[in-house]
Each structure stands twice: as structure tokens, then as C-alpha cells.
Design a protein around this motif. Structure first.
Motif, PDB file in Angstrom:
ATOM      1  N   THR A 269     -11.953 -19.959  -5.018  1.00 45.24           N
ATOM      2  CA  THR A 269     -13.379 -20.070  -4.717  1.00 45.24           C
ATOM      3  C   THR A 269     -14.144 -19.914  -6.024  1.00 45.24           C
ATOM      4  O   THR A 269     -13.998 -18.893  -6.709  1.00 45.24           O
ATOM      5  CB  THR A 269     -13.820 -18.978  -3.726  1.00 45.24           C
TER       6      THR A 269
ATOM      7  N   LYS B 276     -27.531 -11.987  -8.455  1.00 44.36           N
ATOM      8  CA  LYS B 276     -27.607 -13.229  -7.686  1.00 44.36           C
ATOM      9  C   LYS B 276     -28.764 -14.120  -8.121  1.00 44.36           C
ATOM     10  O   LYS B 276     -28.753 -15.325  -7.887  1.00 44.36           O
ATOM     11  CB  LYS B 276     -27.713 -12.917  -6.186  1.00 44.36           C
TER      12      LYS B 276
ATOM     13  N   PRO C 280     -22.041 -15.774  -5.327  1.00 45.66           N
ATOM     14  CA  PRO C 280     -21.168 -16.806  -4.752  1.00 45.66           C
ATOM     15  C   PRO C 280     -21.515 -18.222  -5.233  1.00 45.66           C
ATOM     16  O   PRO C 280     -22.150 -19.003  -4.530  1.00 45.66           O
ATOM     17  CB  PRO C 280     -21.411 -16.664  -3.252  1.00 45.66           C
ATOM     18  N   GLY C 281     -21.089 -18.530  -6.457  1.00 47.82           N
ATOM     19  CA  GLY C 281     -21.331 -19.872  -6.970  1.00 47.82           C
ATOM     20  C   GLY C 281     -21.465 -19.875  -8.478  1.00 47.82           C
ATOM     21  O   GLY C 281     -21.094 -18.919  -9.169  1.00 47.82           O
TER      22      GLY C 281
ATOM     23  N   GLU D 256     -16.704 -18.708  -7.887  1.00 44.78           N
ATOM     24  CA  GLU D 256     -17.744 -17.699  -7.752  1.00 44.78           C
ATOM     25  C   GLU D 256     -17.757 -16.844  -9.002  1.00 44.78           C
ATOM     26  O   GLU D 256     -16.831 -16.887  -9.821  1.00 44.78           O
ATOM     27  CB  GLU D 256     -17.490 -16.837  -6.510  1.00 44.78           C
ATOM     28  N   SER D 257     -18.779 -16.040  -9.156  1.00 49.51           N
ATOM     29  CA  SER D 257     -18.941 -15.204 -10.335  1.00 49.51           C
ATOM     30  C   SER D 257     -18.901 -13.735  -9.928  1.00 49.51           C
ATOM     31  O   SER D 257     -19.537 -13.337  -8.947  1.00 49.51           O
ATOM     32  CB  SER D 257     -20.264 -15.539 -11.041  1.00 49.51           C
ATOM     33  N   ARG D 258     -18.149 -12.955 -10.699  1.00 48.95           N
ATOM     34  CA  ARG D 258     -17.935 -11.548 -10.364  1.00 48.95           C
ATOM     35  C   ARG D 258     -18.134 -10.679 -11.597  1.00 48.95           C
ATOM     36  O   ARG D 258     -17.697 -11.030 -12.687  1.00 48.95           O
ATOM     37  CB  ARG D 258     -16.503 -11.338  -9.855  1.00 48.95           C
TER      38      ARG D 258
ATOM     39  N   LEU E 266     -27.822 -17.180 -10.136  1.00 49.06           N
ATOM     40  CA  LEU E 266     -27.201 -18.354  -9.530  1.00 49.06           C
ATOM     41  C   LEU E 266     -28.015 -19.608  -9.796  1.00 49.06           C
ATOM     42  O   LEU E 266     -29.258 -19.572  -9.822  1.00 49.06           O
ATOM     43  CB  LEU E 266     -27.077 -18.143  -8.011  1.00 49.06           C
TER      44      LEU E 266
END
Length: 349
Positions: free
Chosen positions: A320, A344, A258-259, A322-324, A347
Motif C-alpha cells: 500500500t 496528513k 494514507p497516500g 502510504e507514508s509513515r 498529503l
């Protein structure tokens, strides 16, 4: 219902063969030449995670009326909805062509049977009345096809569906893609052609880099045919493969960070992961990078190489950042929590 049946072009091919690249080329070229009003139906692992939407050139295509992401059970509903919308539109706004991009593990024969015979298998329902198969196009990743094919022939060949073989059996055109990655092109192409002709003696074969083929090699590969003509043209071996189940060990896992992430760390994470888990076939994802905070970046790879990172438009105001990532391979679900924790760590804090 519609007076004229809508042609459907099916794009298939094993994981990482270049299906979405081909779809984007079709859409871009169509915009500048044929200018057909096109609907796209997607059946792609990454679609459920929103990755596939990021990779498609939606921002460049004004004449896509609907984008559908479906599981197999939803295909009928998607097709019926397009037909119903056409009935309530002015002729100059109706969908003229449907392009169906399948998952890399899809067998095109059941799709062909559904369009030709309908959900009731009687050849009389709304699907048959409104659609026909205009062509099936299969992409092969020339660098990895033989490796995948050889592996598939020794891994329970009679127990589970062999998707590579199934895709060769039921197709009108085969694109030997990523030809630019070969050192000995002539030898490899001849070997692949020999394999193809074992299963399909009539499909047209094209070679390409980055799925760069003409629209004329993709559209209008089949005339409009009756149910009987279409079903009679299905090979016996294709029908037999269609009855088999998919290998349940091939799974997907979806990872979220998330970011903003550090690109070098993400690339190292993917390299480490594909080295540790040898049967990861495909990596796709969308990254938020701090160095260009307003842009989305798409990352893609096949097996443990060919990792590419490209810019892909701007983040929308409501997005949003974020990275997926989505990984497709054997028995990856059991490692999902471990992999996401490692992802994660990429990040930027």
C-alpha cells in the motif's frame, strides 16, 4: 539441540547513533567476504510500524535466513526458534551468526545475562546450550552524545535507568560515529574518550563516518566463555543500572498519511514539530512521493537536524503506497492525534 553454540553480536547505541546503518554495512560486507549465514533480530521502536524493515538492506542480502522483530519478552522465543530450525536443516544451511540490534533505549546488560545464564538463570537451558555473546558494539553519535549525556546526568540520575551510561558500561567496542559532522574533531573525540574511560577502561574505541568500520572490528570480540566467566565480567555499576526502570516519559508515536505526500511539507512538519517539542530524539519514516511513485523513500533525523531523505527500493505489487513516521521523545503520545492531523496535511490531494 545444536552441537556448536551460535555466536551473537549485539549492536546497541542511543537513539539516532547509526545502529541500522552499521547493521547494513555488516550485512553488505559479510555478503562479499565472510559469507556467514546470518539471522537478524531486531528490538527497535520503529520495527513495530514496519519502518525498520524498510531501512534494512534485505534486498541485497541473500544469506539472512530469518528477520525477527521482537519485544523483550519475545527474545527467548526467537532464539529458541532459530536453534530448532538449525537442528532440522542441513549443515550448509544452518544459521552461523546472530546479530541483535537493540532499541536506542536498551541496556545490554540484561541481554548479556540472559544469553549467559538462560531464562532460568541456572546456565543450563536451551539459550545457554545454543548461544554465546560474541561481542557487544555500542555506537555514539558524536555530535549529540555530550548533550544527551549531560542531560541524563541531571534528570533523576538515580531514579531511572541511564541508558547512555548502561551502554558504555557493558560493551566490547565503541564506535564514535558521525565524526564528519564535527568541526573540532580532536577536542570532541578526546572529551568523549575521557567520559568513556570513566565507565569502561577496556573497550576498543573506533572513529567512523556513516558507521564505516571493518567487520574485524565488529565480529569475534569475545571468545566463547562459560556462564561464570561471563557473569563475573559484568561491572557492579552495570548490574545496578540493569535493575532500574526506563524513564516512562520517553515514548513513541506513529503517524500515518494514507497516500502520497509533499516532501517539502513533510520536512517543514518535522522541523516545526521538533522545534515545538524540544525533547524529540528521533524521527524515522517511509514516504510515498508522487514525483517518483514507484520508489519508497526513507526519511531519518536526530533531534532537530541531520534530516536525510534517501531512495530505498521499489514498492512491491502488494504494498500500500502510504507514508509513515515514527517519533521518539518525551511525552509524545499525548500529542499523537494532533501530530497525525498535521502530518496528513502533507498529503497530495
Amino acid at each position: 539441540m545444536s552441537h556448536h553454540r551460535i555466536p551473537i553480536t549485539v549492536i546497541t547505541g542511543f537513539l539516532g547513533s547509526g545502529k541500522t546503518t552499521l547493521l547494513n554495512r555488516i550485512l553488505d560486507e559479510n555478503q562479499h567476504s565472510k559469507k556467514l549465514r546470518v539471522a537478524v533480530i531486531e528490538n527497535e521502536f520503529a520495527a513495530a510500524f514496519g519502518v525498520e524493515n524498510e531501512i534494512l538492506h534485505q534486498d541485497k542480502i541473500e544469506d539472512i535466513q530469518n528477520l525477527y522483530e521482537f519485544g523483550i519478552g519475545e527474545l527467548i522465543n526467537a532464539l529458541v526458534e532459530i536453534a530448532l530450525r538449525n537442528d532440522n536443516m542441513e549443515p550448509d544451511k544452518r544459521i552461523q551468526h546472530v546479530i541483535l540490534e537493540t532499541t536506542g533505549l536498551a541496556d545490554p546488560t540484561p541481554i548479556l545475562q540472559l544469553i549467559a545464564q538462560g531464562a532460568d538463570r541456572k546456565g543450563t537451558d536451551e539459550i545457554v546450550q545454543n548461544y554465546y555473546i560474541n561481542g557487544i558494539v555500542t555506537l555514539l553519535d558524536v555530535k549529540h552524545f555530550y548533550q544527551n549525556y549531560s542531560s541524563s546526568m541531571v534528570t533523576n540520575p538515580s531514579t531511572y535507568k541511564n541508558e547512555l551510561v548502561a551502554q558504555l558500561l557493558t560493551t566490547d567496542a565503541i564506535i564514535l560515529n558521525k565524526i564528519d559532522l564535527l568541526d573540532d574533531k580532536d577536542t570532541v573525540v578526546q572529551t568523549l574518550q575521557d567520559i568513556i574511560r570513566k565507565y569502561n577502561s577496556i573497550a576498543k574505541i573506533h572513529t567512523a563516518s556513516f558507521a564505516n568500520v571493518s567487520l574485524d572490528d565488529i565480529l569475534d570480540l569475545r571468545p566463547e566463555r562459560s556462564t561464570e566467566e561471563t557473569v563475573d565480567g559484568i561491572q557492579i555499576q552495570a548490574s545496578e543500572e540493569a535493575q532500574k526502570k526506563h524513564d516512562p516519559s520517553i515514548e513513541q508515536t506513529m503517524l500515518l498519511a494514507p497516500g502520497f505526500v509533499d516532501l517539502d511539507s513533510v520536512q517543514q512538519f518535522i522541523k516545526d514539530t521538533t522545534n515545538k517539542f524540544k525533547d524529540i530524539y528521533r524521527v524515522k519514516g517511509v514516504l510515498a512521493l508522487e514525483r517518483n511513485p514507484e520508489l519508497k523513500f526513507v526519511i531519518q533525523g536526530v533531534h532537530d537536524d541531520q534530516l536525510s531523505v534517501t531512495e530505498h527500493g521499489s514498492w512491491l505489487p502488494d504494498d500500500t503506497k502510504e507514508s509513515r513516521l515514527t517519533l521518539i521523545g518525551k511525552n509524545v503520545l499525548s500529542h499523537c492525534q494532533e501530530l497525525e492531523q498535521s502530518f496528513k496535511k502533507c498529503l497530495i490531494v
